[in-house]
Motif scaffolding. Sequence first.
Motif, PDB file in Angstrom:
ATOM      1  N   ASN A 210      -5.378  -6.105   8.297  1.00  0.00           N
ATOM      2  CA  ASN A 210      -4.628  -4.683   7.836  1.00  0.00           C
ATOM      3  C   ASN A 210      -4.645  -3.751   8.802  1.00  0.00           C
ATOM      4  OD1 ASN A 210      -7.542  -4.156   8.749  1.00  0.00           O
ATOM      5  ND2 ASN A 210      -8.125  -4.793   6.789  1.00  0.00           N
ATOM      6  N   LYS A 244      -1.491  -9.118  -1.991  1.00  0.00           N
ATOM      7  CA  LYS A 244      -0.341  -9.433  -1.039  1.00  0.00           C
ATOM      8  C   LYS A 244       0.883  -8.009  -0.962  1.00  0.00           C
ATOM      9  CE  LYS A 244      -0.192 -14.003  -1.593  1.00  0.00           C
ATOM     10  NZ  LYS A 244       1.009 -15.205  -3.091  1.00  0.00           N
ATOM     11  N   SER A 245       0.203  -7.294  -2.126  1.00  0.00           N
ATOM     12  CA  SER A 245       1.468  -6.013  -2.609  1.00  0.00           C
ATOM     13  C   SER A 245       0.509  -5.147  -1.588  1.00  0.00           C
ATOM     14  CB  SER A 245       1.106  -5.563  -4.488  1.00  0.00           C
ATOM     15  OG  SER A 245      -0.103  -5.759  -4.489  1.00  0.00           O
ATOM     16  N   ASN A 246      -0.027  -5.075  -1.586  1.00  0.00           N
ATOM     17  CA  ASN A 246      -0.409  -3.866  -0.202  1.00  0.00           C
ATOM     18  C   ASN A 246      -0.861  -4.302   1.430  1.00  0.00           C
ATOM     19  OD1 ASN A 246      -1.106  -2.162  -2.184  1.00  0.00           O
ATOM     20  ND2 ASN A 246      -3.240  -2.576  -3.272  1.00  0.00           N
ATOM     21  N   LEU A 248       1.515  -5.680   4.994  1.00  0.00           N
ATOM     22  CA  LEU A 248       2.577  -6.167   5.425  1.00  0.00           C
ATOM     23  C   LEU A 248       2.066  -6.759   6.763  1.00  0.00           C
ATOM     24  CD1 LEU A 248       4.582  -3.007   4.878  1.00  0.00           C
ATOM     25  CD2 LEU A 248       5.395  -4.733   4.149  1.00  0.00           C
ATOM     26  N   SER A 287       7.626  -8.564   4.675  1.00  0.00           N
ATOM     27  CA  SER A 287       6.895  -9.049   3.453  1.00  0.00           C
ATOM     28  C   SER A 287       6.586  -9.921   3.022  1.00  0.00           C
ATOM     29  CB  SER A 287       7.759  -8.364   2.271  1.00  0.00           C
ATOM     30  OG  SER A 287       9.046  -8.915   2.803  1.00  0.00           O
ATOM     31  N   LEU A 292       9.446  -6.819  -2.534  1.00  0.00           N
ATOM     32  CA  LEU A 292       8.628  -4.867  -2.056  1.00  0.00           C
ATOM     33  C   LEU A 292       7.744  -4.312  -3.278  1.00  0.00           C
ATOM     34  CD1 LEU A 292       8.911  -3.978   0.635  1.00  0.00           C
ATOM     35  CD2 LEU A 292      10.834  -3.076   0.087  1.00  0.00           C
ATOM     36  N   THR A 293       6.878  -4.082  -3.085  1.00  0.00           N
ATOM     37  CA  THR A 293       5.894  -3.051  -3.848  1.00  0.00           C
ATOM     38  C   THR A 293       5.942  -1.614  -3.940  1.00  0.00           C
ATOM     39  OG1 THR A 293       4.262  -3.960  -3.025  1.00  0.00           O
ATOM     40  CG2 THR A 293       4.960  -5.763  -4.191  1.00  0.00           C
ATOM     41  N   GLN A 296       2.669  -1.398  -0.777  1.00  0.00           N
ATOM     42  CA  GLN A 296       4.252  -1.339   0.879  1.00  0.00           C
ATOM     43  C   GLN A 296       5.101  -0.550   1.532  1.00  0.00           C
ATOM     44  OE1 GLN A 296       5.849  -5.522  -0.305  1.00  0.00           O
ATOM     45  NE2 GLN A 296       4.341  -6.780   0.936  1.00  0.00           N
ATOM     46  N   LEU A 299       2.870   2.050   2.937  1.00  0.00           N
ATOM     47  CA  LEU A 299       1.978   1.796   4.142  1.00  0.00           C
ATOM     48  C   LEU A 299       3.176   2.708   4.907  1.00  0.00           C
ATOM     49  CD1 LEU A 299       0.076  -1.969   3.661  1.00  0.00           C
ATOM     50  CD2 LEU A 299      -0.580   0.431   3.635  1.00  0.00           C
TER      51      LEU A 299
END
Length: 638
Positions: A210, A244-246, A248, A287, A292-293, A296, A299
Amino acid sequence: MSLIPKETVDQVLAQADITEVVGDFVSLKKKGQNMWACCPFHHEKSPSFSVSPAKGIYKCFGCGKAGNSVQFIMDVEGTSFPEAIKFLAKKYNIEVPEETQDPEYAREQSERDSLFIVSDFAAKHFQLRLTDQEQGSIGQSYLKQRGLSSSTIRKYELGYSLDEWTDLTDSALKAGYQQKYLEATGLTIAREDGKKYDRFRGRVMFPIHNGSGRVVGFGARTLKSNDKKSPKYLNSPESDIYHKSNVLYGLFQAKQAIRMQDMCYMVEGYLDVLSLHQGGIENVVASSGTSLTEGQIKLIARYTENITVLYDGDAAGIKASLRGIDLILELGLNVNVVTFPEGEDPDSYIHKVGDAAFKSYLKEHAQDFISFKTSLYAEEAAGNPVKKAEAIKEVVASIGKIPDAIKRSVFFRSCSIIFDIDEQVLISEYNKSQLQGRQQRSGGPDESAFAPPSAPEPEPEKPATDQEVLQRYEREIVRMILHYPDSVLEEGLTTSSYMLEQLDDIEFVTPLYIQIIEIVRAKLNNNELPTADDFINYPKEEIRSEAISLLSEPYELSHNWETHHIFVPKESDLLAYGAERAVLRLKWRNAEILLKAQREKLRLVTDPTEVDRVLNLIISLNTFYSQLGNMLGIVVNR
């Protein structure tokens, strides 16, 4: 309760520089005495997130988040106080005394912290297996074959999982870690018959970190080329710490370079990140094969507004990922695109042409996303009017995602030249799509949509209660004490001692401010002067949060006033006057509320003796109320 000694906590609090700590997560810009950025806790276009280096605090005037360095780590990583202290201790090379892994300690840790601890153990376990075991040589050979150096392997904490069913699980249980946390992180899989086995076996391990460097999950590549049943890449499942969506891949290692170069390169795979980083392009993230979210993109937006997406030379793959780029535009970031020759990806191409040639290629072939998409669709639609019309709609939809009107205008003009179509037609198509979008969101057009809007009926404003009125005046007293606790008003008299002396006969009604006043009183009774740090670092979160809110100021006087020799008195220049006025105003409001209560009581009492007593009290209160009003320059209606 934390097992970390108070001395260690105090040392961390003293050394943790708020600008450095926050600066690891967002790009700060100096404005006046403070630093400002867009808030990392909610989406915003104009910076409302303030960091005060002098006070050691942060405050978002949009969402209200506030705290010191430790609270920031707790907020941004969602971790506990002990874990935040450990994180900062590591950053500032402060030794934290070893803690015994006993049942009592385990109970003290939150479930979330336990997942971090188990993930960290697994990452270290895989690293040891890569270097210490005979089977680890398989993983080492693969990584060397891919051209990765020992320093890159160490920096990204790469590892290897033995090709055995329970190697990690057995090691973790033997070290005292609980199986439920191994299962919760997806490291161990438990079958219905009670048997358990490792999720990752015979794979090169890529730990996923993270923003603060904690391991939250793993990506793993199999080394068995003949195993058709097993997927080539296997990732950790979603957990309380891994979404996963948050996340990289590589952001933790890349964030400083992204900030320094004001640019982020986006690739798809782990090896793309590793090869580019090793080649001197350190501002690169992946990613990891997912679409791609928004999370992300946010971030990346903490560190830069500029993203360059590096596409493999695969036309079908490029078209499939264009939707994700629209999301970047929608969030107000600038997007460039670089494509590689067919059959090449960033990893293979940098090894093919070398570091210097690869960097030159990026500079020469980068183009803004809208121009890239326009050219791509125009080329496909050449000679086919129907396809051309569809292509124009696709491009207009992307331009419509851009929140900045000037940028939209520039891209409409560029698009009109490439498609050889009147610019006004594109703008009309955009307006039409916007209108349709609004109608869909509102449930479709109706007659009222074409009628002039009627002003909504304003809700009657509720008068403030006596408690709310007093709270405002008590807040001002507490604010001044926190801002100037040890400032000397006159010889032997500080702001805090003066205010407590003057308010000795006044009882506060706001529970939080009662607690703060009692802390100040206890300090003074102990012959100690309170400081702002006493409250910024106070153990109780409620007091900490309120103190930081009161110490944060959204506006500052421009230094240009002083440059032009315009003197504007500051609060600190008139402190004695301000302190006296704050006390008088609270007493005046208290007298007013007491007077109102006695007048109400007079209407209800019938006993002559009680009537006389209440009347005399009203007269006394009225005299006191008028005197205070005169001192404040307030005209009191009789």
